[in-house]
Design an enzyme around this catalytic site. Sequence first.
Site, PDB file in Angstrom:
ATOM      1  N   ASP A 138       4.553  61.985 -21.549  1.00 22.23           N
ATOM      2  CA  ASP A 138       4.987  60.906 -20.655  1.00 22.23           C
ATOM      3  C   ASP A 138       4.757  59.583 -21.392  1.00 22.23           C
ATOM      4  O   ASP A 138       3.698  58.973 -21.281  1.00 22.23           O
ATOM      5  CB  ASP A 138       4.205  60.951 -19.342  1.00 22.23           C
ATOM      6  CG  ASP A 138       4.760  60.003 -18.288  1.00 22.23           C
ATOM      7  OD1 ASP A 138       5.700  59.243 -18.616  1.00 22.23           O
ATOM      8  OD2 ASP A 138       4.265  60.030 -17.150  1.00 22.23           O
TER       9      ASP A 138
ATOM     10  N   GLU B 138      14.976  58.470 -21.086  1.00 23.12           N
ATOM     11  CA  GLU B 138      15.472  57.467 -20.143  1.00 23.12           C
ATOM     12  C   GLU B 138      15.656  56.110 -20.813  1.00 23.12           C
ATOM     13  O   GLU B 138      14.714  55.584 -21.400  1.00 23.12           O
ATOM     14  CB  GLU B 138      14.474  57.337 -18.988  1.00 23.12           C
ATOM     15  CG  GLU B 138      14.034  58.687 -18.427  1.00 23.12           C
ATOM     16  CD  GLU B 138      12.799  58.574 -17.546  1.00 23.12           C
ATOM     17  OE1 GLU B 138      12.627  57.523 -16.891  1.00 23.12           O
ATOM     18  OE2 GLU B 138      12.004  59.529 -17.516  1.00 23.12           O
TER      19      GLU B 138
ATOM     20  N   GLN C 260       6.478  54.545  -6.143  1.00 20.95           N
ATOM     21  CA  GLN C 260       6.853  55.056  -7.467  1.00 20.95           C
ATOM     22  C   GLN C 260       8.362  54.925  -7.693  1.00 20.95           C
ATOM     23  O   GLN C 260       9.165  55.374  -6.896  1.00 20.95           O
ATOM     24  CB  GLN C 260       6.439  56.532  -7.568  1.00 20.95           C
ATOM     25  CG  GLN C 260       6.850  57.238  -8.842  1.00 20.95           C
ATOM     26  CD  GLN C 260       5.837  57.095  -9.954  1.00 20.95           C
ATOM     27  OE1 GLN C 260       4.872  56.372  -9.832  1.00 20.95           O
ATOM     28  NE2 GLN C 260       6.048  57.796 -11.050  1.00 20.95           N
TER      29      GLN C 260
ATOM     30  N   HIS D 283      16.789  57.321 -15.094  1.00 16.60           N
ATOM     31  CA  HIS D 283      15.803  58.410 -15.252  1.00 16.60           C
ATOM     32  C   HIS D 283      16.534  59.735 -15.537  1.00 16.60           C
ATOM     33  O   HIS D 283      16.506  60.661 -14.737  1.00 16.60           O
ATOM     34  CB  HIS D 283      14.985  58.502 -13.964  1.00 16.60           C
ATOM     35  CG  HIS D 283      13.708  59.274 -14.064  1.00 16.60           C
ATOM     36  ND1 HIS D 283      13.579  60.436 -14.775  1.00 16.60           N
ATOM     37  CD2 HIS D 283      12.484  59.038 -13.512  1.00 16.60           C
ATOM     38  CE1 HIS D 283      12.350  60.889 -14.641  1.00 16.60           C
ATOM     39  NE2 HIS D 283      11.666  60.054 -13.886  1.00 16.60           N
TER      40      HIS D 283
END
Length: 319
Positions: free
Chosen positions: A217, A276, A89, A172
Amino acid sequence: MVVAVVAVKSRNSYSKKGVNGLDKVLLREARGSSAEVYLYGGHVTSWKNDHGEELLFLSSKAIFKPPKAIRGGIPICFPQFGSHGTLEQHGFARNRFWTIDNDPPPFPTNVSNKAFVDLILKPSEEDMKIWPHSFEFRLRVALGPGGDLMLTSRIRNTNIDGKPFSFTFAYHTYFSVSDISEVRVEGLETLDYLDNLQNKERFTEQGDALTFESEVDKIYLSTPTKIAILDHEKKRTFVLRKDGLPDAVVWNPWDKKAKAMADFGDDDYKHMLCVEAAAVEKSITLKPGEEWKGRLELSAVPSSYCSGQLDPQRVLEGS
């Protein structure tokens, strides 16, 4: 604690020991703003304005222990964002040790930015096993005279076998907010997005500014170069300006997911929002010798009220 001056080309950068003895660099701007950058992950963990107010969110349970990534601040997602590929990830850059780059190649920059540090990451033998490409990743973190935080990434393909490589990328960024229910995001209205909560299906954003009532998300596509985050309670607006990064990821885990993360406080989700600057939908491909540059500039400005509402257009249309 003894503070030693780092051998970087800035009188406003200092080397210190951070949590668990990890090396970090402290940047200070003359008017009082500051930033902290850990060499572990090339990771900005703090950005404070000239009043000493923290502008980035860092989890109350952040684990400063390799190989775990630091939860909060500005992790670097490279060479993969999220699960968009075969690597772990968000790739490996955020849990590698970077080094200070004392002799970076010529860097077009604002000469008034005296507080900065240049870092570099090159692949280890272990990295080459999981991602068999040679690269140089140079990162400059700088504070502007007004307290703006600037991150510039330069990634070069140094393969000698003639092979190109492709990657996805994100800064991020975890912003500190008063209350997620009092926050809205301007600049992403009517845009298409990929919803990570619905198998990356593509949708079009409806209505006005983004507000938050549950887990989100999303990867917004073909976004403007400027995005604003309005915090009603703090009367503060964050402005993101980005270059080379066409997408924007918006994330908040909300309560259930927050409780499921070991390095995240149960109520931390109320006080953070990730917006982000990213390149996710279309990966970036570099031939040997080619270089990509992606830049993010963050500023925090007082919000003005208009008819009981914050006036985002002044922020988005202003300089």
